[in-house]
Design an enzyme around this catalytic site. Structure first.
Site, PDB file in Angstrom:
ATOM      1  CD  GLU A 444      -2.701  -1.228  -0.003  1.00  8.45           C
ATOM      2  OE1 GLU A 444      -2.805  -0.239  -0.765  1.00  8.45           O
ATOM      3  OE2 GLU A 444      -3.142  -2.350  -0.274  1.00  8.45           O
TER       4      GLU A 444
HETATM    5  C1  LIG Z   1       2.543  -9.718   0.800  1.00  3.58           C
HETATM    6  C2  LIG Z   1       2.277  -8.692  -0.244  1.00  3.58           C
HETATM    7  C3  LIG Z   1       0.975  -8.382  -0.572  1.00  3.58           C
HETATM    8  C4  LIG Z   1       0.729  -7.449  -1.583  1.00  3.58           C
HETATM    9  N1  LIG Z   1      -0.572  -7.217  -1.986  1.00  3.58           N
HETATM   10  C5  LIG Z   1      -0.784  -6.493  -3.105  1.00  3.58           C
HETATM   11  C6  LIG Z   1      -2.085  -6.427  -3.701  1.00  3.58           C
HETATM   12  O1  LIG Z   1      -3.053  -6.968  -3.173  1.00  3.58           O
HETATM   13  N2  LIG Z   1      -2.223  -5.752  -4.867  1.00  3.58           N
HETATM   14  C7  LIG Z   1      -1.186  -5.134  -5.483  1.00  3.58           C
HETATM   15  O2  LIG Z   1      -1.379  -4.560  -6.541  1.00  3.58           O
HETATM   16  N3  LIG Z   1       0.052  -5.168  -4.948  1.00  3.58           N
HETATM   17  C8  LIG Z   1       0.273  -5.835  -3.788  1.00  3.58           C
HETATM   18  N4  LIG Z   1       1.528  -5.904  -3.250  1.00  3.58           N
HETATM   19  C9  LIG Z   1       2.604  -5.168  -3.888  1.00  3.58           C
HETATM   20  C10 LIG Z   1       3.097  -3.983  -3.053  1.00  3.58           C
HETATM   21  O3  LIG Z   1       2.116  -2.997  -2.982  1.00  3.58           O
HETATM   22  C11 LIG Z   1       4.415  -3.504  -3.675  1.00  3.58           C
HETATM   23  O4  LIG Z   1       5.378  -4.507  -3.434  1.00  3.58           O
HETATM   24  C12 LIG Z   1       4.852  -2.172  -3.104  1.00  3.58           C
HETATM   25  O5  LIG Z   1       3.983  -1.156  -3.518  1.00  3.58           O
HETATM   26  C13 LIG Z   1       6.264  -1.797  -3.526  1.00  3.58           C
HETATM   27  O6  LIG Z   1       6.465  -1.991  -4.892  1.00  3.58           O
HETATM   28  P1  LIG Z   1       7.714  -2.832  -5.423  1.00  3.58           P
HETATM   29  O7  LIG Z   1       7.762  -4.083  -4.630  1.00  3.58           O
HETATM   30  O8  LIG Z   1       7.637  -2.936  -6.874  1.00  3.58           O
HETATM   31  O9  LIG Z   1       8.964  -1.963  -4.995  1.00  3.58           O
HETATM   32  P2  LIG Z   1       9.645  -0.798  -5.853  1.00  3.58           P
HETATM   33  O10 LIG Z   1       8.593   0.084  -6.405  1.00  3.58           O
HETATM   34  O11 LIG Z   1      10.606  -1.405  -6.795  1.00  3.58           O
HETATM   35  O12 LIG Z   1      10.435  -0.005  -4.720  1.00  3.58           O
HETATM   36  C14 LIG Z   1      11.656  -0.497  -4.139  1.00  3.58           C
HETATM   37  C15 LIG Z   1      12.158   0.515  -3.115  1.00  3.58           C
HETATM   38  O13 LIG Z   1      12.442   1.758  -3.762  1.00  3.58           O
HETATM   39  C16 LIG Z   1      11.725   2.820  -3.154  1.00  3.58           C
HETATM   40  N5  LIG Z   1      11.278   3.734  -4.192  1.00  3.58           N
HETATM   41  C17 LIG Z   1      10.676   3.451  -5.353  1.00  3.58           C
HETATM   42  N6  LIG Z   1      10.435   4.575  -6.050  1.00  3.58           N
HETATM   43  C18 LIG Z   1      10.885   5.602  -5.301  1.00  3.58           C
HETATM   44  C19 LIG Z   1      10.896   7.026  -5.462  1.00  3.58           C
HETATM   45  N7  LIG Z   1      10.407   7.613  -6.544  1.00  3.58           N
HETATM   46  N8  LIG Z   1      11.432   7.766  -4.462  1.00  3.58           N
HETATM   47  C20 LIG Z   1      11.921   7.192  -3.359  1.00  3.58           C
HETATM   48  N9  LIG Z   1      11.931   5.860  -3.152  1.00  3.58           N
HETATM   49  C21 LIG Z   1      11.404   5.084  -4.114  1.00  3.58           C
HETATM   50  C22 LIG Z   1      10.548   2.163  -2.442  1.00  3.58           C
HETATM   51  O14 LIG Z   1      10.108   2.942  -1.340  1.00  3.58           O
HETATM   52  C23 LIG Z   1      11.163   0.830  -2.010  1.00  3.58           C
HETATM   53  O15 LIG Z   1      11.837   1.020  -0.799  1.00  3.58           O
HETATM   54  C24 LIG Z   1       1.799  -6.794  -2.218  1.00  3.58           C
HETATM   55  C25 LIG Z   1       3.117  -7.088  -1.845  1.00  3.58           C
HETATM   56  C26 LIG Z   1       3.358  -8.040  -0.895  1.00  3.58           C
HETATM   57  C27 LIG Z   1       4.792  -8.371  -0.565  1.00  3.58           C
END
Ligand SMILES: Cc1cc2nc3c(=O)[nH]c(=O)nc-3n(C[C@H](O)[C@H](O)[C@H](O)COP(=O)(O)OP(=O)(O)OC[C@H]3O[C@@H](n4cnc5c(N)ncnc54)[C@H](O)[C@@H]3O)c2cc1C
Length: 607
Positions: A444
């Protein structure tokens, strides 16, 4: 392992005494039925199912996890039966419109229940929890036909919903979404793409799952302005509401996770799956924000759930386990050693947990009143007021989500620490709380993303500090009443005034710096969010202490004098031991961007 008990006394103190919910409900167009007796009956009924049905499945659900077999997912033993009891109790429909089978009560009541369900068994709560946002999105953006088709079974918990945003290449940056929706002659769309990490994406609790999916039209502009929103049912739905053919959305696998192991996190493959657009083309992300805001407040509550559950686990252990003698004198004379709870450092840990759980609950209940007012304005068709409340809630949301989930994790860790090495052992349930709590700062929108939303968007861009001025105005209002009072209450009031002034000055200084150095926003944002969280929680602790002092003095409270004294003493602990951390966050937020950015990316490590 300690059995979770719903903290009903604390909830009632907030509802009836601190935040005066009875008067608040009486002012709402959908609040007439929310009498104190009804609210109390709901709290007690929900507490019973949480304590007797959901909590006993928490440890076993974690140990067993979900099972994947050729596209099908089964939940751990006992989940199906528990879900049936949840559905039969009508718990999902509490705050949804009567027209779709709900009970039409204010939203806050459903948020009270979210906490108890989540503290009892967060994994279980994810299944109905994801449906809440799905229902809200269809309610706000669906056509009448879509509402009639999907809402009654969702509200009745016969079906569940999902939120399908994340793809392998992007979670935060949804501009990179690749899933495509091809328009068909009959007005439907064929959806192709892969979504990952989809909570409740596939499971065996209900007969149908309604996926809310972000995808692009073939001719859509690049970036976030080219994303649309679709409803994609697992089973197509016939005109008469019966289930039709199996749609071509399939579960490819489920994740093996650190925590919330009884919640199925699915990879979903959309292979020409039939979907229907919700809302306008290319405005899907806007519509999805309805979903995300609901989900973000729900995730903020997760912080409180784990703080409370971990505190409840740690407290009896600290009372029973003995180690050495207390520093000043022998305390438990009949025993060879004193109980852990006599040691100041153990008390520090327990009080920190208590302060986070009860302070965080007050923050959530305060925000829930704004959510009620927002829905009320929408019901009355007063869209200016709706926007005003939406903006206020929009300021709270990243603070609640970011700060409370970080603090919930701290509390979960402290609970494990109180147990010493035994906290690391599975059977006590303390290490599970740490594993379950960890995800809350990630999904989220990570803490970093909440912080950018707060500082970059809400504070600087859209309101130029107005939202901070408004909130600190409320702080001044409370503090002014008690500023000349003696003792703890007067001291808290004076600290509150100092922090309110400081928050505005901090905001102004960051705003001025951002003009010449845009990266200063990113380098200050998480410290700014944590600073805001500590100060906001201070207000909610002062509010509780103020009410407790008043009720102690006039003798009109429903609670015992010990309860009120404990409130004031916990508030004092918060002001003396936790609030000072805000000063460090202020210093860091104002530190130069240079120390963060100067290191060359190739020089982070040397092989
Ligand atoms: C158990 C679980 C349940 C989930 N449930 C859902 C669901 O129901 N539906 C759904 O759609 N998704 C779901 N997710 C996905 C989750 O919302 C994402 O994993 C999360 O939003 C982060 O995205 P990412 O993993 O791609 O990380 P990334 O976007 O790759 O980010 C990696 C890191 O970089 C940082 N970062 C990225 N961009 C920036 C920026 N511009 N400035 C500063 N820092 C930045 C982030 O804060 C993070 O620390 C779930 C994930 C898990 C693990």
């Amino acid at each position: 392992m300690t059995q979770y008990k719903v903290p009903l006394r604390d909830m009632r103190f907030l509802i009836n005494e601190v935040l005066d919910y009875p008067t608040h409900y009486a002012s709402l167009s959908n609040g007439a039925e929310a009498t104190p007796e009804t609210v109390d009956a709901i709290l007690e009924g929900a507490a019973a199912i949480c304590e007797d049905v959901l909590a006993p499945l928490n440890l076993s659900g974690d140990a067993e996890g979900c099972h994947f077999d050729n596209g099908n997912v089964s939940t751990p033993a006992g989940f199906k039966e528990a879900y049936r009891q949840f559905a039969d109790g009508g718990w999902q429909g509490l705050s949804f419109p009567v027209a779709y089978g709900g009970q039409g009560l204010p939203t806050s009541i459903s948020l009270f229940n979210t906490e108890m369900m989540g503290a009892a068994n967060w994994s279980f709560g994810m299944y109905p929890g994801l449906s809440l946002g799905c229902i809200n999105t269809i309610l706000e953006y669906g056509t009448e036909a879509q509402k009639n088709q999907y809402l009654p079974p969702l509200v009745a918990s016969e079906w569940t919903g999902t939120m399908c945003l994340t793809e392998p290449q992007c979670g935060t940056d949804l501009a990179q979404i690749k899933t495509i929706a091809n328009p068909q002659e009959n007005g439907s769309y064929h959806i192709n793409g892969t979504k990952i990490f989809i909570s409740a994406g596939e499971h065996d609790l209900v007969s149908n799952i309604i996926h809310i999916v972000l995808a692009r039209l073939p001719d859509a502009p690049a970036g976030t302005r080219g994303i649309s929103l679709f409803v994609v049912p697992k089973f197509l739905v016939n005109e008469d509401g019966s289930l039709g053919a199996r749609n071509t959305v399939n579960c490819g696998s489920i994740e093996h996770k650190m925590g919330i192991r009884a919640s199925a996190t699915a990879v979903l493959n959309f292979d020409g799956a039939i979907g229907y657009m919700i809302g306008e083309p290319n405005k899907g992300l806007e519509a999805m924000f309805t979903f995300m805001n609901t989900a973000r407040i729900g995730t903020a509550i997760q912080g409180i759930c784990h703080a409370e559950a971990s505190f409840q686990g740690a407290l009896p252990y600290a009372r029973e386990r003995r180690s050495m003698r207390s520093l000043s004198k022998k305390r438990d004379l009949d025993f060879a050693a004193d109980a852990l709870i006599w040691h100041p450092d153990v008390r520090r840990m327990l009080l920190t947990q208590k302060a986070i759980a009860e302070g965080g609950r007050a923050m959530i209940y305060g925000a829930a009143q704004i959510a009620d007012l927002m829905f009320d304005a929408a019901l009355k068709g007063d869209f200016d007021k709706q926007k005003e409340h939406d903006d206020r809630l929009g300021f709270y949301t990243p603070i609640l989500k970011g700060f409370l989930t970080e603090m919930g994790l701290e509390s979960a860790n402290l609970g494990m620490q109180v147990y010493g090495g035994h906290g690391y052992i599975h059977e006590h349930g303390m290490e599970q709380i740490v594993r379950d709590a960890r995800i809350a700062t990630l999904y989220e929108g990570t803490t970093g993303i909440q912080a950018l939303d707060l500082l970059g968007r809400k504070v600087l861009l859209t309101s130029r500090g107005k939202c901070v001025r408004e909130f600190t105005g409320i702080m001044f209002g409370l503090a002014r009443k008690r500023v000349f009072a003696s003792g703890a209450i007067g001291k808290m009031a004076r600290t509150l005034i100092k922090r309110a002034v400081e928050w505005n000055v901090l905001t102004m200084r960051i705003m001025l710096r951002a003009k010449g150095d845009r990266e200063s926003i990113g380098s200050a944002s998480v410290d700014y969010l944590m600073y805001s969280g500590y100060v906001m929680m201070a207000y909610f602790w002062a509010l509780q202490a103020d009410k407790a002092a008043e009720l102690l003095q006039n003798g009109k409270g429903r609670e015992s004098p010990d309860f009120y004294r404990a409130k004031i003493q916990t508030a004092e602990f918060y002001f003396e031991r936790l609030l000072p951390r805000a000063s460090t966050h202020k210093t860091c937020a104002l530190a130069s961007t240079r120390s963060v950015m100067q290191l060359d990316k190739d020089n982070f490590a040397f092989d």
